[in-house]
Design an enzyme around this catalytic site. Structure first.
Site, PDB file in Angstrom:
ATOM      1  N   GLY A  92       0.020  -6.101   2.845  1.00  0.00           N
ATOM      2  CA  GLY A  92      -0.981  -5.200   3.377  1.00  0.00           C
ATOM      3  C   GLY A  92      -0.337  -4.043   4.096  1.00  0.00           C
ATOM      4  CB  VAL A  97       0.822 -12.986   3.023  1.00  0.00           C
ATOM      5  CG1 VAL A  97       0.453 -14.462   3.128  1.00  0.00           C
ATOM      6  CG2 VAL A  97      -0.062 -12.152   3.934  1.00  0.00           C
ATOM      7  CG  ASP A 207      -8.649  -5.293   5.954  1.00  0.00           C
ATOM      8  OD1 ASP A 207      -9.277  -4.420   5.322  1.00  0.00           O
ATOM      9  OD2 ASP A 207      -7.488  -5.627   5.671  1.00  0.00           O
TER      10      ASP A 207
END
Length: 902
Positions: A92, A97, A207
């Site tokens: 992101g 991640v 988000d």
């Protein structure tokens, strides 16, 4: 990562926070003025590129995209806390991640570890991170990926570890599974619960997007990536930079402007997600479009206040109930347009002024516009009065105001009638409109007396107003009420009056009212046996150019046409054409119900029983949602369900559904309508098929008497009811009146179809054999064989087994034992190949075969009686009918005779 790298990234994070705090127009200049070390500049540009990869005007950003791809998985194998990073699974604007495995424990655990940029935390990074990590740990919802661990890596990088969810993104799941819009709404509705849980913990997600929602292989949506959420009770500046974090296209306007973040911010994002998921379906229900529009309004205080409120409106949508979302008013849209387009409006006004200067010869247009404005104002005042009336009517049912249980429908309707009576200042047209609405609602609830009074008032006010549209509406609703009460002649009078008024309406305002009146008129015509005339008139209406153009309305007329189309294949074609129109324009729930019911009945006639059962169950589910409680619609739905279940030989389910339908009819006081007569008739036949003819006989007697009252003694439906009454009377009691009743029905059989005449002859053979009229029985069986041959009829397995059994009984009564045994065995062979479809014929065959064998072969007779009881016992275990007692007596006799033989 060495000390120099740590210094580089921390400095880049600090600068990135400064960059985020600047207004967007100033960011490029600020960046150009910075004198940075090369490695710090590269790291800063990478963070900026991740924030908005579309901004290619920044130096070095475009080149960094390729670098990002080649850098994928560069941290694989590293350790963060107790976790080993395995492979990158997401990236992101301010985080990456990894799939990770926990080390140093004696059990295997996997998680999704999110590594955060310090800039995401603001200037008070460590303290802020620890505070929000504790809060995230309090999130406990089955649809939110749980926080497993978190902290700071050795290089100072903050990280969060969540449960590892296996699945695909929400958008991909919807596309791969080709989900209809209803299923997509259901998925968003579930996510609303998860977001509402977070809101209750004073957290907003900030988000929300389809890629942050995974759907598991079991179809369960899971909300991911709360990341560094926004604390609702935080009034300081510690999250100022973090508030800008969002995905372009999903962020609310206040996020783009750096404004205050509230629960309505998440609502906006959920609305965008819902809009995108449903976009492929084109025409959506108006209520769904209104919900999406309300969730994505520009101003936060005009949206749903939180995810819970949005979810509740989605519930109302799926339950076919009124939603809270309404379209923006014309005045609001105009004001918003003026605010957004001030310059354009000023310019347009100047042009308009110049044009008007030269229009002195067209003053009549101004007069016409004035009249139109007056009419528009009058309609606006009426609309406002209607709104106020309905708001007051349903205020008592608003839990948010009253904190009480939902009042019964009757209480709300009574309140409406009183309110209408007390509205002395209301003009005649508006009072008529409200009375028509309340009369319709009372009719739907089975409150016929109240509906009659309200619709009578509506007709008087409509006559006083002289408005043909209101007159047509009042007559139409009175016709629908008469149909519901079983008074078909009165219904026809009302519908003809409505159609006469509709002819006075302008063409553009005619089709909706016309279709409503025609639908009720067809029902009344069908109930009075005038099906041919009704069908032809419908064909003419559909053929007239421009009269009915909307797809859903044409589909509705085709549904009505199918009601008066006796030929099953032709009716199926009409229903399929109606379904095609409904694909172009979504039908109302009630039309979906009618379509499902008609499909079910047609498939029964075509002996496609699996399809019939499926459509009938769909219809029953729709009725439960549309007409809950003690309603005539539910009574009729269970009546239909029972009838088709019986045809599919699901006897126990059929009897349970009949019992439920009868209870509802009696609770309504509706025990004289054609629908109730149909229920009594069908239930009486079922009980006879279950070996309880003596219990079914009184029901059939009532049904026939009611059919005569409603349709006349010579009507086909009355004759069929009389034929079946005669057959069950003979079966139950051996009463000679059965023969007289059957002959009366047989005399009117010339108007029946060949298959219906075959049914009359079969029932006549049963009666004659039961009354030992062997000669008459043989003649009727021969006539049945000739009818099958002459018309090349394809018999159902049930009919073939029944005819073979009757031939066996006929031979038995004539003393022709060999031929009788051959026929009984042939019937059992046929039945064995179609055991589910021939349940009733099978036990009757065993009973008749056992009676034939009782004297000469009691042991074999006992086997036949036992087989008959085995088939009958489960459905009627609680019934001590005369037929069951007789069968048990025959079994005892056969056992005694068999035991007495050496």
């Amino acid at each position: 990562m060495d000390t120099a790298d740590i210094h580089c990234w921390r400095e880049a994070d600090r600068l990135y926070a400064c960059w985020l705090d600047l207004p967007e127009p100033e960011r490029a200049d600020w960046l150009a003025r910075q004198k940075l070390e090369a490695n710090v500049q590269t790291a800063l540009l990478r963070l900026i590129a991740q924030q908005d990869s579309r901004d290619e005007t920044l130096p070095g950003v475009a080149g960094l995209q390729l670098e990002q791809e080649t850098a994928r998985n560069q941290l694989a194998g590293r350790h963060v806390g107790h976790w080993e990073l395995l492979e990158e699974i997401g990236r992101g604007g301010m985080s990456v991640v990894y799939r990770a495995r926990r080390t140093g424990v004696d059990f295997e655990q996997y998680g999704a570890i999110k590594l955060l940029a310090l800039a995401a935390l603001g200037s008070e990074g460590s303290a802020r991170f620890e505070q929000e990590r504790r809060l995230l740990a309090r999130l406990n919802h089955p649809l939110i990926a749980a926080l497993v661990d978190g902290g700071f890596a050795a290089d100072g990088t903050p990280f969060l570890v969540m449960n590892l969810i296996e699945g695909v993104t929400l958008a991909r799941h919807c596309e791969q599974a080709r989900l209809p819009w209803q299923a997509r709404v259901d998925l968003v509705r579930q996510i609303c619960d998860a977001v509402a849980h977070a809101h209750s913990k004073l957290l907003v997600h900030r988000d929300l997007k389809p890629s942050n929602i995974l759907v598991t292989p079991e179809g369960v949506p899971m909300l991911l990536d709360f990341g560094i959420a926004k604390l609702l009770d935080d009034k300081g500046d510690t999250t100022r930079t973090a508030l800008r974090a969002h995905t372009p296209g999903y962020g609310a306007p206040e996020q783009l402007a750096g404004g205050e973040i509230t629960t309505a911010t998440d609502v906006y994002s959920l609305g965008v997600v819902l809009r995108e998921l449903c976009a492929p379906f084109g025409m959506l229900p108006a209520d769904l479009r209104n919900i999406i529009a309300m969730a994505t309004r520009e101003t936060p205080d005009r949206r749903y206040p939180d995810a819970r409120a949005l979810g509740e409106d989605l519930d109302r949508l799926r339950l076919q109930r009124p939603v809270r979302a309404t379209p923006d008013s014309a005045s609001y849209r105009l004001a918003a347009f003026l605010r957004r387009r001030r310059g354009l409006v000023v310019a347009s006004a100047s042009v308009l002024l110049a044009l008007l200067t030269g229009l002195g010869t067209a003053l009549w247009q101004a007069q016409r516009a004035s009249l139109q404005a007056q009419e528009a104002q009058r309609q606006a005042l009426r609309a406002e009065a209607v709104r106020d009336f309905l708001f007051q009517l349903f205020a008592a049912a608003d839990r948010e105001r009253n904190e009480t249980a939902d009042p019964p429908v009757s209480a709300v309707l009574n309140r409406g009638a009183v309110q209408l009576q007390e509205s002395s200042g209301m003009d005649a047209e508006l009072r008529a409109e409200m009375a028509i609405l309340l009369g319709h609602l009372n009719t739907s609830a089975g409150r016929y007396e109240a509906a009659d009074a309200l619709l009578g008032t509506a007709l008087e006010d409509a006559q006083a107003s002289g408005n043909p549209e209101l007159l047509a509406g009042a007559h139409t609703r009175l016709g629908i009420l008469a149909n519901a009460r079983g008074d078909s002649e009165l219904a026809l009078t009302q519908f003809e009056a409505a159609l006469a008024q509709i002819a006075n309406l302008p063409l553009l305002r005619r089709e909706q009212t016309l279709v409503a009146a025609m639908g009720g008129w067809v029902t009344a015509m069908n109930n009075t046996g005038k099906t041919d005339a009704a069908r032809q008139r419908l064909i003419d209406v559909l053929a007239e150019p421009g009269l009915v153009s909307k797809p859903a309305l044409r589909g509705e007329l085709l549904l009505a046409q199918s009601i008066v189309t006796p030929d099953a294949p032709q009716r199926l074609q009409a229903l399929q054409r109606a379904g095609a129109y409904f694909l172009q324009e979504a039908p109302t729930p009630t039309l979906r119900l009618t379509l499902a019911s008609m499909f079910a009945n047609t498939y029964v006639q075509l002996n496609t029983l699996d399809e019939a059962v499926r459509h009938t169950q769909d219809a029953a589910q729709l009725v439960e949602r549309i007409y809950p409680g003690t309603t005539s619609q539910r009574a009729r739905a269970y009546n239909n369900l029972a009838s088709i279940m019986a045809r599919a030989n699901r006897m126990q389910e059929a009897e349970a559904a009949y019992a439920k339908a009868e209870d509802i009819f009696r609770a309504l006081g509706d025990d004289r309508s054609p629908s109730f007569a149909s229920l009594l008739h069908n239930r009486g036949l079922l009980l006879s098929d279950l070996g309880a003819a003596d219990i079914g006989l009184p029901l059939l007697e009532q049904a026939w008497a009611m059919a005569v009252d409603h349709f006349g003694a010579s009507d086909t439906r009355s004759m069929i009811a009389l034929r079946n009454l005669a057959m069950v009377r003979a079966d139950a009691t051996g009463d000679p009146r059965a023969e007289q009743e059957w002959r009366k029905a047989y005399a009117a059989s010339d108007s029946l179809s060949p298959l219906q005449r075959l049914g009359v002859l079969i029932s006549g053979s049963i009666i004659a054999l039961r009354l030992d009229n062997t000669a008459d029985a043989g003649q009727r069986l021969d006539e049945a064989d000739a009818l099958v041959s002459a018309h090349s009829l394809t018999l159902l397995p049930m009919q073939r087994v029944r005819l073979a059994t009757l031939r066996g009984v006929w031979h038995s009564q004539r003393g022709e034992s060999g031929q009788a045994v051959d026929q009984f065995v042939e019937a059992q062979t046929l039945a064995a190949a179609h055991s589910e479809e021939t349940w009733t014929a099978r036990w009757r065959n065993h009973l008749a075969f056992g009676r034939h064998l009782l004297q000469d072969n009691p042991s074999r007779a006992r086997e036949q009686f036992e087989a008959a009881l085995d088939l009958l016992s489960p459905p009627v275990a609680a019934r001590d009918s005369a037929q069951i007692r007789e069968l048990r007596h025959l079994l005892d006799s056969a056992t005694a005779k068999a035991n007495a033989r050496p």
